[in-house]
Design a protein around this motif. Sequence first.
Motif, PDB file in Angstrom:
ATOM      1  N   GLY A   1     -79.254 100.438  47.873  1.00  0.00           N
ATOM      2  CA  GLY A   1     -80.191 100.395  46.757  1.00  0.00           C
ATOM      3  C   GLY A   1     -81.417  99.549  47.042  1.00  0.00           C
ATOM      4  O   GLY A   1     -82.261  99.349  46.163  1.00  0.00           O
ATOM      5  N   ALA A   2     -81.521  99.042  48.273  1.00  0.00           N
ATOM      6  CA  ALA A   2     -82.651  98.185  48.626  1.00  0.00           C
ATOM      7  C   ALA A   2     -83.957  98.983  48.644  1.00  0.00           C
ATOM      8  O   ALA A   2     -83.994 100.135  49.072  1.00  0.00           O
ATOM      9  CB  ALA A   2     -82.416  97.554  49.996  1.00  0.00           C
ATOM     10  N   VAL A   3     -85.014  98.349  48.167  1.00  0.00           N
ATOM     11  CA  VAL A   3     -86.341  98.950  48.173  1.00  0.00           C
ATOM     12  C   VAL A   3     -87.257  98.060  49.006  1.00  0.00           C
ATOM     13  O   VAL A   3     -87.288  96.842  48.831  1.00  0.00           O
ATOM     14  CB  VAL A   3     -86.898  99.087  46.743  1.00  0.00           C
ATOM     15  CG1 VAL A   3     -88.314  99.647  46.757  1.00  0.00           C
ATOM     16  CG2 VAL A   3     -85.985  99.982  45.907  1.00  0.00           C
ATOM     17  N   SER A   4     -87.994  98.676  49.919  1.00  0.00           N
ATOM     18  CA  SER A   4     -88.865  97.917  50.807  1.00  0.00           C
ATOM     19  C   SER A   4     -90.137  98.715  51.081  1.00  0.00           C
ATOM     20  O   SER A   4     -90.263  99.871  50.680  1.00  0.00           O
ATOM     21  CB  SER A   4     -88.144  97.590  52.118  1.00  0.00           C
ATOM     22  OG  SER A   4     -87.737  98.792  52.772  1.00  0.00           O
ATOM     23  N   ILE A   5     -91.070  98.073  51.748  1.00  0.00           N
ATOM     24  CA  ILE A   5     -92.300  98.755  52.133  1.00  0.00           C
ATOM     25  C   ILE A   5     -92.099  99.384  53.505  1.00  0.00           C
ATOM     26  O   ILE A   5     -91.774  98.705  54.483  1.00  0.00           O
ATOM     27  CB  ILE A   5     -93.486  97.777  52.159  1.00  0.00           C
ATOM     28  CG1 ILE A   5     -93.771  97.268  50.735  1.00  0.00           C
ATOM     29  CG2 ILE A   5     -94.728  98.462  52.736  1.00  0.00           C
ATOM     30  CD1 ILE A   5     -94.850  96.208  50.683  1.00  0.00           C
ATOM     31  N   PHE A   6     -92.278 100.684  53.568  1.00  0.00           N
ATOM     32  CA  PHE A   6     -92.134 101.418  54.829  1.00  0.00           C
ATOM     33  C   PHE A   6     -93.423 101.360  55.637  1.00  0.00           C
ATOM     34  O   PHE A   6     -93.389 101.200  56.855  1.00  0.00           O
ATOM     35  CB  PHE A   6     -91.762 102.869  54.520  1.00  0.00           C
ATOM     36  CG  PHE A   6     -91.654 103.758  55.726  1.00  0.00           C
ATOM     37  CD1 PHE A   6     -90.511 103.738  56.511  1.00  0.00           C
ATOM     38  CD2 PHE A   6     -92.685 104.624  56.082  1.00  0.00           C
ATOM     39  CE1 PHE A   6     -90.406 104.561  57.632  1.00  0.00           C
ATOM     40  CE2 PHE A   6     -92.589 105.439  57.198  1.00  0.00           C
ATOM     41  CZ  PHE A   6     -91.448 105.410  57.972  1.00  0.00           C
ATOM     42  N   ARG A   7     -94.583 101.477  54.940  1.00  0.00           N
ATOM     43  CA  ARG A   7     -95.872 101.436  55.642  1.00  0.00           C
ATOM     44  C   ARG A   7     -96.956 100.940  54.694  1.00  0.00           C
ATOM     45  O   ARG A   7     -97.082 101.430  53.573  1.00  0.00           O
ATOM     46  CB  ARG A   7     -96.243 102.817  56.165  1.00  0.00           C
ATOM     47  CG  ARG A   7     -97.577 102.877  56.920  1.00  0.00           C
ATOM     48  CD  ARG A   7     -97.821 104.278  57.461  1.00  0.00           C
ATOM     49  NE  ARG A   7     -96.770 104.659  58.412  1.00  0.00           N
ATOM     50  CZ  ARG A   7     -96.502 105.922  58.753  1.00  0.00           C
ATOM     51  NH1 ARG A   7     -97.199 106.913  58.220  1.00  0.00           N
ATOM     52  NH2 ARG A   7     -95.540 106.180  59.624  1.00  0.00           N
ATOM     53  N   LYS A   8     -97.699  99.942  55.130  1.00  0.00           N
ATOM     54  CA  LYS A   8     -98.829  99.419  54.375  1.00  0.00           C
ATOM     55  C   LYS A   8     -99.796  98.760  55.348  1.00  0.00           C
ATOM     56  O   LYS A   8     -99.366  97.912  56.127  1.00  0.00           O
ATOM     57  CB  LYS A   8     -98.369  98.399  53.322  1.00  0.00           C
ATOM     58  CG  LYS A   8     -99.511  97.842  52.467  1.00  0.00           C
ATOM     59  CD  LYS A   8     -98.978  96.862  51.428  1.00  0.00           C
ATOM     60  CE  LYS A   8    -100.118  96.230  50.664  1.00  0.00           C
ATOM     61  NZ  LYS A   8    -100.803  97.192  49.771  1.00  0.00           N
ATOM     62  N   PRO A   9    -101.055  99.161  55.349  1.00  0.00           N
ATOM     63  CA  PRO A   9    -101.641 100.217  54.523  1.00  0.00           C
ATOM     64  C   PRO A   9    -101.186 101.594  54.990  1.00  0.00           C
ATOM     65  O   PRO A   9    -100.815 101.773  56.158  1.00  0.00           O
ATOM     66  CB  PRO A   9    -103.147 100.031  54.734  1.00  0.00           C
ATOM     67  CG  PRO A   9    -103.250  99.414  56.095  1.00  0.00           C
ATOM     68  CD  PRO A   9    -102.055  98.526  56.230  1.00  0.00           C
ATOM     69  N   SER A  10    -101.264 102.540  54.063  1.00  0.00           N
ATOM     70  CA  SER A  10    -100.797 103.892  54.352  1.00  0.00           C
ATOM     71  C   SER A  10    -101.928 104.902  54.427  1.00  0.00           C
ATOM     72  O   SER A  10    -101.666 106.095  54.498  1.00  0.00           O
ATOM     73  CB  SER A  10     -99.806 104.334  53.262  1.00  0.00           C
ATOM     74  OG  SER A  10    -100.480 104.464  52.014  1.00  0.00           O
ATOM     75  N   ASN A  11    -103.192 104.406  54.372  1.00  0.00           N
ATOM     76  CA  ASN A  11    -104.346 105.304  54.283  1.00  0.00           C
ATOM     77  C   ASN A  11    -104.277 106.133  53.004  1.00  0.00           C
ATOM     78  O   ASN A  11    -104.646 107.301  52.991  1.00  0.00           O
ATOM     79  CB  ASN A  11    -104.455 106.211  55.503  1.00  0.00           C
ATOM     80  CG  ASN A  11    -105.233 105.573  56.635  1.00  0.00           C
ATOM     81  OD1 ASN A  11    -106.097 104.727  56.410  1.00  0.00           O
ATOM     82  ND2 ASN A  11    -104.906 105.951  57.859  1.00  0.00           N
TER      83      ASN A  11
END
Length: 235
Positions: free
Chosen positions: A79-89
């Motif tokens: 159930g973990a939520v994280s940032i996969f890509r930033k910035p993502s354009n």
Amino acid sequence: MNDHSAASAGWRPASYYPDPAIQALDPRFEKYWLKLSAVERLTTGLRWAEGPVWFGDGRYLLCSDIPNNRIIKWEEETGAVSIFRKPSNFANGHTRDRQGRLVTCEHGGRRVTRTEYDGTITVLMDKFEGKRLNSPNDVVVKSDGSIWFTDPVFGLLGNYEGYKAASEIDANVYRIDGATGRPASSPKACLARTGFAFRRTKRFSMSWKHAACRTARFSPMTWWQAAIKSPTSGC
């Protein structure tokens, strides 16, 4: 991404089955409805969630949070939520190709990209006939490996979901050949659509969520269907 109370958001998790939040508006949907399933809230705190894509082999979901210029990852096991890509354009729509790789439409980059197995990014298309694309919106991969995407101007209208800029080319639907990478545009009848998907009949359905880029017509949601006649004919 702190969770807010269900009441404040106007939604509560189901306390019994079948979930009253799920309704079959068409009786043909009944056979696909698992009555012991329920609507679940995976996370909150996204300004504008778009383009979900499921990685069943990794048991995680990716989706775009367009104004926040990031791609979010939700993991099924924890159930973990994280940032996969930033910035993502200012990434919008996503899908997977026939080899399981992530294919992404970027408003900010005005391009369609593929994320390779090692994490590097390959640009599949950013121009057509020497002119920059507008803001690729949604994308789908056909069974023959060809990549189809829509290219409206929404990401050029301001700095909220892209970068404000002048359009160089008409809004359109494009096809990238799966074997050669050669691009082709659709007939004029397919202008200014947003999301779409292929059906088993090799036809695709397209939704028109906003005013068309070249007309004054408004519609909350209009669905179009088109038959594919040849690799170069578009729709």
